[in-house]
Scaffold this motif. Structure first.
Motif, PDB file in Angstrom:
ATOM      1  N   HIS A 100     -48.176 124.943 -44.358  1.00 14.53           N
ATOM      2  CA  HIS A 100     -47.903 126.350 -44.653  1.00 14.53           C
ATOM      3  C   HIS A 100     -46.727 126.423 -45.611  1.00 14.53           C
ATOM      4  CE1 HIS A 100     -49.704 127.613 -40.492  1.00 14.53           C
ATOM      5  NE2 HIS A 100     -50.612 127.165 -41.341  1.00 14.53           N
TER       6      HIS A 100
ATOM      7  N   ARG B  14     -51.734 117.742 -47.103  1.00  9.29           N
ATOM      8  CA  ARG B  14     -50.297 117.666 -46.912  1.00  9.29           C
ATOM      9  C   ARG B  14     -49.634 117.938 -48.255  1.00  9.29           C
ATOM     10  NH1 ARG B  14     -46.214 113.195 -44.571  1.00  9.29           N
ATOM     11  NH2 ARG B  14     -44.442 114.614 -44.751  1.00  9.29           N
TER      12      ARG B  14
ATOM     13  N   HIS C 286     -55.211 130.705 -46.884  1.00 12.47           N
ATOM     14  CA  HIS C 286     -55.969 129.521 -47.282  1.00 12.47           C
ATOM     15  C   HIS C 286     -56.666 129.704 -48.625  1.00 12.47           C
ATOM     16  CE1 HIS C 286     -55.593 126.684 -43.945  1.00 12.47           C
ATOM     17  NE2 HIS C 286     -55.403 127.758 -43.192  1.00 12.47           N
TER      18      HIS C 286
ATOM     19  N   MET D   7     -42.774 120.581 -35.559  1.00 12.00           N
ATOM     20  CA  MET D   7     -42.995 119.923 -36.843  1.00 12.00           C
ATOM     21  C   MET D   7     -42.507 120.776 -37.991  1.00 12.00           C
ATOM     22  SD  MET D   7     -46.553 117.907 -36.315  1.00 12.00           S
ATOM     23  CE  MET D   7     -46.423 117.210 -37.937  1.00 12.00           C
TER      24      MET D   7
ATOM     25  N   GLN E  98     -43.930 123.865 -44.592  1.00  8.42           N
ATOM     26  CA  GLN E  98     -44.026 123.282 -43.257  1.00  8.42           C
ATOM     27  C   GLN E  98     -45.358 122.570 -43.055  1.00  8.42           C
ATOM     28  OE1 GLN E  98     -43.124 126.745 -40.813  1.00  8.42           O
ATOM     29  NE2 GLN E  98     -40.945 126.511 -41.242  1.00  8.42           N
ATOM     30  N   TRP E  99     -45.257 121.289 -42.842  1.00  9.80           N
ATOM     31  CA  TRP E  99     -46.453 120.481 -42.597  1.00  9.80           C
ATOM     32  C   TRP E  99     -46.671 120.376 -41.096  1.00  9.80           C
ATOM     33  CZ3 TRP E  99     -46.580 115.109 -40.815  1.00  9.80           C
ATOM     34  CH2 TRP E  99     -47.879 114.569 -40.835  1.00  9.80           C
ATOM     35  N   LEU E 100     -47.889 120.665 -40.643  1.00  5.10           N
ATOM     36  CA  LEU E 100     -48.153 120.734 -39.202  1.00  5.10           C
ATOM     37  C   LEU E 100     -49.108 119.639 -38.734  1.00  5.10           C
ATOM     38  CD1 LEU E 100     -48.711 124.580 -39.010  1.00  5.10           C
ATOM     39  CD2 LEU E 100     -46.584 123.351 -38.636  1.00  5.10           C
ATOM     40  N   GLY E 101     -49.269 118.603 -39.547  1.00  7.30           N
ATOM     41  CA  GLY E 101     -50.161 117.529 -39.126  1.00  7.30           C
ATOM     42  C   GLY E 101     -51.517 117.635 -39.795  1.00  7.30           C
ATOM     43  N   ASP E 102     -52.204 118.788 -39.594  1.00 13.16           N
ATOM     44  CA  ASP E 102     -53.528 118.915 -40.220  1.00 13.16           C
ATOM     45  C   ASP E 102     -53.545 120.014 -41.278  1.00 13.16           C
ATOM     46  OD1 ASP E 102     -53.290 121.035 -38.544  1.00 13.16           O
ATOM     47  OD2 ASP E 102     -55.261 120.851 -37.629  1.00 13.16           O
ATOM     48  N   GLN E 103     -52.423 120.672 -41.514  1.00 12.14           N
ATOM     49  CA  GLN E 103     -52.344 121.656 -42.584  1.00 12.14           C
ATOM     50  C   GLN E 103     -50.891 121.906 -42.967  1.00 12.14           C
ATOM     51  OE1 GLN E 103     -53.469 125.647 -41.258  1.00 12.14           O
ATOM     52  NE2 GLN E 103     -53.434 124.890 -39.159  1.00 12.14           N
TER      53      GLN E 103
ATOM     54  N   VAL F 214     -47.586 133.933 -47.989  1.00  7.21           N
ATOM     55  CA  VAL F 214     -47.887 132.652 -47.363  1.00  7.21           C
ATOM     56  C   VAL F 214     -49.117 132.009 -47.985  1.00  7.21           C
ATOM     57  CG1 VAL F 214     -48.415 131.483 -45.192  1.00  7.21           C
ATOM     58  CG2 VAL F 214     -46.907 133.480 -45.202  1.00  7.21           C
TER      59      VAL F 214
ATOM     60  N   TYR G 292     -45.943 112.087 -36.026  1.00  5.15           N
ATOM     61  CA  TYR G 292     -47.375 112.388 -36.120  1.00  5.15           C
ATOM     62  C   TYR G 292     -48.169 111.180 -36.593  1.00  5.15           C
ATOM     63  CZ  TYR G 292     -51.463 115.369 -36.640  1.00  5.15           C
ATOM     64  OH  TYR G 292     -52.700 115.953 -36.487  1.00  5.15           O
TER      65      TYR G 292
ATOM     66  N   GLN H 188     -55.111 122.660 -46.387  1.00  8.32           N
ATOM     67  CA  GLN H 188     -55.499 121.659 -45.409  1.00  8.32           C
ATOM     68  C   GLN H 188     -54.918 120.308 -45.765  1.00  8.32           C
ATOM     69  OE1 GLN H 188     -58.660 121.998 -43.209  1.00  8.32           O
ATOM     70  NE2 GLN H 188     -59.419 123.949 -43.943  1.00  8.32           N
TER      71      GLN H 188
ATOM     72  N   GLU I  26     -55.688 132.855 -39.108  1.00  4.62           N
ATOM     73  CA  GLU I  26     -54.370 132.274 -38.901  1.00  4.62           C
ATOM     74  C   GLU I  26     -54.080 131.303 -40.021  1.00  4.62           C
ATOM     75  OE1 GLU I  26     -53.191 131.975 -34.251  1.00  4.62           O
ATOM     76  OE2 GLU I  26     -54.970 130.902 -34.869  1.00  4.62           O
ATOM     77  N   PRO I  27     -52.964 131.406 -40.710  1.00  2.00           N
ATOM     78  CA  PRO I  27     -51.963 132.488 -40.657  1.00  2.00           C
ATOM     79  C   PRO I  27     -52.573 133.821 -41.097  1.00  2.00           C
ATOM     80  CG  PRO I  27     -51.199 130.621 -41.994  1.00  2.00           C
ATOM     81  CD  PRO I  27     -52.620 130.372 -41.691  1.00  2.00           C
TER      82      PRO I  27
END
Lengths: 357, 285, 372
Positions: free
Chosen positions: C319, C336, C295, A198, C312-317, C330, A222, C334, C240-241
């Protein structure tokens, strides 16, 4: 015209069919991530494109030309391998120089080329080291540098971050997009980490059972997965599922653990269909209404907290809440759960395909 | 566990000494024999108190053997030359034929591939005499009897399987990805083979070559049957000391010492290489 | 169900190249029924510690007691400890079911009870359908679950789990974590979990012992490790990160405290955001290491300015990597978020989210405005 085109590609080993008609187009400069579990043939696909293995049928076109009869050394592709595949008897600089030397560049050009790509990847200080003297991260960067050195039109990256530690993997994930854009190459990037897919992809091609089940932007994959299989591959924790049936009496709904859960009226057309309801854990909302459940366990996950919940009828599901949420219930608490529409999908139980309501 | 008592250390040293004595005693004894006359060798009880002589060695080098029964012509130095020629040439030929074949067996799966590889190895299992009878008939028909070419050809039975099987293991241990990487970087198949595969398998090739050399050098029976005196290696040449007037133990001992010296020196020099080479090929990863 | 006490334990390996001090003066107390994770990267001493508790290694110094009884001198079988191995170590000639019931054979439980336990455990771990198969014919993930089941069905004073979930199928992991945690709680199992994966440690453990270089760095609850890391190592290792860390110069005025980080960015806060004790301390500390968790670094108006390197969107957060004066910083959210690569952004962080460490020793000075 697309830079890379894969047309009805098939590959079998004896009676075992790895690919059953793959189709994929990639534009110049595009990053396409090939995503799939282990054993789906991702690496084989890259080898076919590189030419070190031969397809059983179909065609691969690079820049509009069929490359079936072109030897790997003349295809103009660069490749980085999961196990780095550095030449152990050459130092880092010689490793990176191989594609430049093979192209017949003179010594000053080779030097300049190596220096440029080494600087880009921040390995200028280890160029004289033999591969065995490099850390995993440096090996991985050297392998990338070698793939990029001759500025290939097509760059094939076979799970390049698989063998580096979590911290480096994270750093490289942030650094790679810029690096790849700068190279201008069309990139096929193989991974089995959905977050990597992603984060890096313009488009993701999900490989399963010998075909691309869905090829789409990360957002589409997604938010609008084509099948239950795709939905289960993306997301941590994975999507919750429940077998149920669409009913229409008094509004379209499904029954979950004895409770009516309304769905969009547009699903009315599927009345009586046996379906699987998929709910992303982050779409589960705890409140005063909805499906009854008891909190079985509370497991923190980074900035979120994952709850394992169980309905009195036995249905088990996960909820993922921000850890900063006002109140995270403790184990043993009775709660009620409802599901946000954006993370709730309905799949046909027979075919696994998502029903469009 | 981690700690070992001093008693354990002493016992270990004793055990190692015993093993060493067991293996080195024959060599030491032969060395002593080579410095004695036949009379002192045969005296009972054997005695360690004797005047060392080098007559046995001079006899071998000059080719003149004087015994009680008279003088005898020896061509031991010719045997030595034959040994060197036969071993070197047959190992060289085996490498030229065996290394590419080993690569083929390692990389390409072809019909009957495994069977062919096994058949080649099976020549090593068969008693030499079984092979010799038909061979000597062929040799007569082809006119190869008592020629270097014939012997070098027959020596392939010894060297080729060894090289094939050891080097094959080495090529199998090289990740195909490394070769693919070199090809994709823009190099032809042949260049990849010579620049990547061969250099990476070098320790294995060296170990196999060395072992093949030692086996070829030590061979006795092929040359005994298929060649006559002027083409025979030292192993057969030593038979000349079994004369009508008796067995010349002193000269045999000296001949043995001279003939094992090259292989021993080679093995000692390359010992680490040899052990590493042989075990690395066997153990994956 | 027993209490475990590790007191001043050392582990020294002797070798020709010299001694290796793998575990240094380790003190660790585990309460009855508590789940403790030993967390660290490879070579940190966690596995040596586990092996000493199990009895596969001798302790070089110190003592280990379980339920008040010294166990470090007992043979492994007499210690009353159940263990799940990282390499599974299932008995190949026995089926998965036999492997699991094997451990119960020596107990004096009635046959029916034994069978029920194995069946329940198999259902919990989703291996009920492979009980009749042999280890070699099932996947790595299934073998790992069987190995875990074999350890958990036993009645033991202490359960040792060595990287128990590393090979589990990603789709099952979260559910199994929940079920296993529930099981360990229900049965009041004293458990030591050895892992290099902080996600696993955070999810399962009541307390985490962070180890590095043979030394226990910090022993605390997951929440405390995150909020109040004892030193820079723990601070950057957990989360994380990973935490952003800057070298910073401190300047204190009457009403403001400012941190100037490399590259010239200055973060300035009203003095009232810091406790008096901290202000006094900072007055004597011109240079510190400043830690900010991604965060806690929010996009929006703020003093930290830079260009977006990657979003970079990872679905639930999401970065966002930002180039601030040549350094990568960084920020995580949480929500988008989308920001074009190359666009200018500014970031802010609240005083309560600052972590201050001694620049030389790396030991924590303060978290969120109060002394550590």
């Amino acid at each position: 015209m697309s830079q890379l085109a894969i047309k009805s590609l098939t590959k079998s080993y004896g009676a075992f069919k790895v690919f059953d008609g793959l189709n994929l187009q990639a534009d110049a400069g595009e990053i396409v991530v090939i995503f799939g579990g282990s054993g789906t043939g991702k690496t084989i696909l890259l080898r076919l494109i590189a030419g070190v293995e031969e397809p059983t049928g179909g065609a691969i076109e690079i820049g509009g030309h069929d490359v079936s009869d072109i030897a790997p050394e003349h295809r103009g592709v660069g490749m980085a391998f999961q196990n780095f595949a550095l030449f152990p008897h050459m130092n880092a600089s010689e490793n990176i120089a191989t594609p430049l030397r093979a192209a017949g560049a003179d010594e000053s050009k080779v030097k300049a080329g190596v220096a440029k790509v080494a600087k880009l990847l921040k390995i200028d200080h280890v160029l004289n080291h033999a591969p065995r003297e490099l850390s995993n991260g440096q090996k991985q960067r050297t392998a990338l540098a070698r793939a990029l050195a001759a500025e290939p039109q097509i760059l094939l990256l076979d799970d390049p971050l698989r063998n580096v530690d979590a911290k480096l993997r994270f750093e490289m994930r942030l650094e790679l997009p810029r690096l790849l854009r700068q190279s201008g190459a069309t990139v096929l990037y193989v991974t089995q980490d959905y977050k990597e897919a992603m984060a890096l992809a313009d488009r993701i091609a999900v490989l399963a059972n010998g075909t691309f089940v869905q090829t789409a932007s990360p957002e589409d994959i997604y938010m609008r997965p084509a099948t239950l299989g795709v939905a289960r591959l993306f997301g941590d924790p994975a999507i919750n599922t429940a077998d149920t049936m669409i009913e229409t009496e008094g509004g379209a709904h499904v029954v979950l653990g004895g409770t009516r859960v309304p769905v969009a009226e547009s699903y009315r057309g599927f009345a009586g269909r046996e379906v699987i309801l998929g709910v992303r854990p982050e779409a589960v909302e705890l409140g005063s209404a909805g499906v009854e459940a008891e909190v079985i366990a509370v497991t923190p996950l980074n900035e979120r907290t994952v709850l394992l919940l169980q309905n009195p009828n036995g249905w088990e599901f996960l909820a993922s809440l921000p850890s900063s949420a006002a109140s995270i219930p403790e184990a043993g608490t009775k709660v009620r759960a409802s599901f946000a529409a954006a993370g709730t999908h309905i799949f046909d139980r027979q075919t696994g395909e998502r029903l469009h309501g | 566990m981690d700690h070992s008592s001093s008693l354990e250390k002493i016992l270990r040293s004793v055990a190692i000494t015993l093993v060493l004595v067991f293996f080195l005693f024959p060599i030491a004894w032969i060395f002593l024999m080579s410095l004695q006359t036949n009379e002192t060798i045969l005296s009972i009880p054997p005695s360690l108190a004797f005047t060392p002589i080098i007559d046995n060695y001079t006899a071998l080098i000059t080719g003149q053997l004087r015994t009680a029964a008279g003088s005898l012509q020896l061509n031991f130095m010719q045997n030595m030359f034959n040994s060197v020629l036969l071993s070197v040439c047959s190992v060289a030929l085996s490498l030229v034929l065996g290394v590419p074949a080993a690569y083929a067996f390692a990389r390409f799966k072809f019909r009957l591939g495994e069977d062919i590889a096994f058949t080649l190895l099976s020549f090593r299992f068969a008693p030499a005499l079984l092979v010799l009878l038909p061979l000597s008939l062929y040799f007569k028909t082809l006119g190869l009897t008592n020629t270097y070419i014939g012997l070098i050809w027959v020596y392939q039975l010894i060297c080729l399987p060894l090289i094939l099987w050891i080097v094959r293991g080495y090529f199998e241990d090289i990740s195909p990805d490394i070769e693919h990487a070199y090809r994709i970087a823009g190099n032809s198949w042949w260049r990849t083979f010579t620049r990547i595969s061969i250099p990476l398998a070098k320790p294995g090739i060296a170990a196999a070559g060395l072992l093949a050399f030692i086996f070829a050098w030590n061979n006795f029976v092929f040359a005994l049957i298929l060649a006559s005196a002027d083409k025979q290696p030292v192993t057969v040449g030593a038979l000349a000391f079994v004369t009508a007037s008796g067995i010349q133990y002193g000269q045999i001992a000296a001949a043995i010492i001279i003939s094992i010296t090259p292989t021993l020196a080679l093995a000692l020099y390359a010992q680490r290489y040899l052990v590493e080479g042989l075990s690395m090929g066997a153990v994956k990863g | 169900m027993a209490e475990l006490n590790i007191t001043r334990v050392d582990k020294i390996y002797h070798s020709r190249k010299g001694d290796v001090h793998a575990v240094k003066a380790l003190d660790l107390a585990v309460k009855p029924g508590e789940i403790v994770a030993l967390l660290g990267s490879s070579g940190c001493g966690k596995t040596s510690t586990l092996r000493m508790i199990a009895g596969f290694e001798e302790v070089s110094n110190g003592s280990i007691t379980l339920g008040g009884k010294a166990i470090h001198t007992l043979p492994p079988a007499a210690r009353g400890v159940a263990m799940a191995f990282e390499a599974y170590s299932l008995y190949p000639p026995l089926t998965i079911g036999e492997n699991m019931s094997f451990a119960l054979k020596s107990s004096r439980l009635p046959q029916a009870e034994q069978e029920k336990r194995v069946k329940d455990m198999a259902e919990m771990l989703e291996i009920a359908d492979i009980l009749n198969k042999y280890p070699s014919s099932v996947s790595g993930g299934q073998q790992q679950r069987a190995s875990l089941g074999r350890a958990l069905v036993r009645d033991a004073g202490l359960y040792l789990l060595d990287e128990p979930m590393g090979q589990l199928e990603p789709q099952l992991r979260a559910v199994l974590r929940g079920r296993i945690k529930h099981y360990l709680r229900e049965h009041n199992c004293t458990t030591i979990l050895v892992t290099h994966d902080q996600t696993e440690a955070n999810a399962l453990a009541d307390r985490i012992a962070v180890m590095e270089g043979g030394i226990l760095q910090q022993y605390a609850t997951p929440a405390e490790l995150k909020a109040r890391p004892a030193n820079l190592f723990t601070g950057t290792f957990i989360g994380e990160p990973p935490m952003n860390v800057f070298a910073a110069d401190v300047s204190s005025a009457a009403d403001r405290v400012s941190f100037t980080v490399e590259g010239g960015t200055t973060l300035s806060y009203p003095a009232s955001d810091m406790s008096d004790a901290l202000r006094q301390r900072l007055a004597q500390t011109p240079r510190i290491s400043l830690g900010i968790r991604p965060h806690a670094l929010h996009l929006g108006d703020g003093p930290v300015r830079g260009k977006v390197m990657a979003c970079q969107w990872l679905g639930d957060q999401t970065h966002v990597a930002v180039d601030v004066a040549g350094r990568t910083v960084v920020s995580a959210s949480q929500e988008r978020v989308s920001r074009a690569t190359g666009s200018d952004v500014s970031l802010n962080v609240a005083a309560r989210d600052l972590h201050l460490f001694d620049h030389a020793s790396g030991n924590a000075i303060a978290h969120g405005g109060t002394l550590a």
